[in-house]
Scaffold this motif. Structure first.
Motif, PDB file in Angstrom:
ATOM      1  N   THR A   1       0.891  -1.005   0.032  1.00  0.00           N
ATOM      2  CA  THR A   1       0.029  -0.089  -0.011  1.00  0.00           C
ATOM      3  C   THR A   1       0.926   1.491   0.131  1.00  0.00           C
ATOM      4  OG1 THR A   1      -0.225   0.433   2.489  1.00  0.00           O
ATOM      5  CG2 THR A   1      -1.465  -1.372   1.537  1.00  0.00           C
ATOM      6  N   HIS A   2       0.064   2.354  -0.216  1.00  0.00           N
ATOM      7  CA  HIS A   2       1.020   3.474  -0.287  1.00  0.00           C
ATOM      8  C   HIS A   2       1.309   4.256   1.273  1.00  0.00           C
ATOM      9  CE1 HIS A   2      -2.736   6.658  -0.105  1.00  0.00           C
ATOM     10  NE2 HIS A   2      -2.840   5.726   0.774  1.00  0.00           N
ATOM     11  N   LEU A   3       0.665   3.686   2.172  1.00  0.00           N
ATOM     12  CA  LEU A   3       0.679   4.191   3.591  1.00  0.00           C
ATOM     13  C   LEU A   3       2.136   3.778   4.420  1.00  0.00           C
ATOM     14  CD1 LEU A   3      -1.011   5.432   6.122  1.00  0.00           C
ATOM     15  CD2 LEU A   3      -1.290   2.843   6.853  1.00  0.00           C
ATOM     16  N   ILE A   4       2.435   5.079   4.466  1.00  0.00           N
ATOM     17  CA  ILE A   4       3.803   4.904   5.555  1.00  0.00           C
ATOM     18  C   ILE A   4       3.559   4.909   7.051  1.00  0.00           C
ATOM     19  CG2 ILE A   4       6.113   6.096   5.978  1.00  0.00           C
ATOM     20  CD1 ILE A   4       5.959   7.382   3.423  1.00  0.00           C
ATOM     21  N   ARG A   5       2.655   5.949   7.713  1.00  0.00           N
ATOM     22  CA  ARG A   5       2.130   5.667   8.781  1.00  0.00           C
ATOM     23  C   ARG A   5       1.116   7.143   9.073  1.00  0.00           C
ATOM     24  NH1 ARG A   5       5.557   9.665  11.723  1.00  0.00           N
ATOM     25  NH2 ARG A   5       7.321  10.033  10.521  1.00  0.00           N
ATOM     26  N   ARG A   6       0.165   6.844  10.140  1.00  0.00           N
ATOM     27  CA  ARG A   6      -0.422   7.771  10.630  1.00  0.00           C
ATOM     28  C   ARG A   6       0.282   8.976  11.216  1.00  0.00           C
ATOM     29  NH1 ARG A   6      -4.010   8.859  14.610  1.00  0.00           N
ATOM     30  NH2 ARG A   6      -3.454   7.051  15.758  1.00  0.00           N
ATOM     31  N   LEU A   7       0.020  10.149  10.976  1.00  0.00           N
ATOM     32  CA  LEU A   7       0.775  11.275  11.501  1.00  0.00           C
ATOM     33  C   LEU A   7       0.092  11.688  12.783  1.00  0.00           C
ATOM     34  CD1 LEU A   7       1.965  13.280   8.513  1.00  0.00           C
ATOM     35  CD2 LEU A   7       3.336  11.835  10.120  1.00  0.00           C
ATOM     36  N   ASN A   8      -1.225  12.159  12.664  1.00  0.00           N
ATOM     37  CA  ASN A   8      -2.126  12.593  13.719  1.00  0.00           C
ATOM     38  C   ASN A   8      -3.646  12.242  13.314  1.00  0.00           C
ATOM     39  OD1 ASN A   8      -3.241  14.491  12.055  1.00  0.00           O
ATOM     40  ND2 ASN A   8      -1.081  15.567  12.230  1.00  0.00           N
TER      41      ASN A   8
END
Ligand code: TMP
Length: 254
Positions: free
Chosen positions: A68-75
């Motif tokens: 997927t394109h997700l690296i991580r949630r930031l906030n």
């Protein structure tokens, strides 16, 4: 705070330049829009919930090897993602008849389909995202046959996995829409899941009562729209720690 460069504003999300080359920040808004009817509104807390739900589902999918394109949630409202070249297709998977399939083919909503059906819509808002075939996709160069092979394989895995995950919390995954992008890694080109997976682009029905817990509550004026999204997050075990009182989240900062 330094001003960030806004690259794109869509109906439900905004994309900003990311902190490093090849990254973007995806901001989830509360705005809701329905294409067919041009209905507009605000679903309070939707952005916060969709950010959480999409992060959760993409992380679970990555655990089984779906890129997927997700690296991580930031906030509460933002996630860091990889910049991909979006393939201009909305890929819809259906397990149970509903929505435009029921209207187009006259199949009663709620009829379980003999097998999962994949449909492609050309992402072109000016043309209202028309239904297209593989022939159109390859003839007009929107994707190659190899891209389509990758998209079908990934989409079927996503459908099987998410159907099981939702069934485990008493929800039937009726249908959903996904988008894919091309990611260049060194010399390699990979097709990866992009955009989001949330109640904005899934139909989610309570397995026992059939009650809708997705954007159809908004589209069809069924009321209790916020509650539907919250219930999905609650069943997935990911309601924000502060509880439903704090769903507004931080305001957009630029
Ligand atoms: P449909 O029955 O209206 O064709 O929708 C099928 C699925 O795709 C449903 O879960 C909602 C989702 N969808 C989107 O996410 N975006 C769209 O623009 C449309 C038309 C549908």
């Amino acid at each position: 705070m330094a001003r960030r460069r806004q690259l794109y504003e869509g109906k439900a999300k905004i994309l900003f330049e990311g902190p490093e080359p090849g990254t973007l920040v995806q901001y989830f808004k509360d705005d809701a829009y329905v294409f067919d009817t041009q209905k507009k509104g605000i679903i309070t807390g939707k952005g916060v919930l969709n950010n959480r739900i999409s992060e959760h589902l993409m992380n679970r999918l990555m655990e089984i090897g779906v890129p997927t394109h997700l690296i991580r949630r930031l906030n509460m409202r933002e996630q860091l993602i990889r910049e991909v070249e979006i393939i201009p297709l909305e890929v819809v998977v259906r397990n149970v008849a509903a929505g435009s399939l029921s209207t187009r083919l006259g199949i009663a909503e709620g009829t379980r389909l003999p097998r999962s059906i994949i449909e492609y819509y050309y992402k072109n808002p000016g043309l209202q995202n028309p239904l297209v075939s593989e022939e159109h996709i390859t003839a007009f160069g929107w994707a190659t046959t190899q891209d389509i092979d990758d998209i079908v394989a990934l989409t079927l895995r996503i459908n099987d996995f998410l159907s099981g995950l939702f069934l485990g919390v008493g929800i039937t995954l009726v249908d959903f829409k996904v988008e894919f992008g091309r990611l260049y890694e060194n010399e390699d080109l990979r097709v990866v899941l992009a955009d989001e997976i949330s109640p904005d682009n899934c139909r989610l029905w309570d397995s026992k009562t059939g009650e809708k817990m997705d954007k159809d509550r908004f589209r069809r004026d069924l009321g209790k729209v916020e509650e539907g999204y919250q219930e999905v997050a609650r069943r997935l075990g990911i309601l924000p720690e502060a509880g439903i009182r704090d769903l507004r989240g931080p305001e957009l900062m630029q």
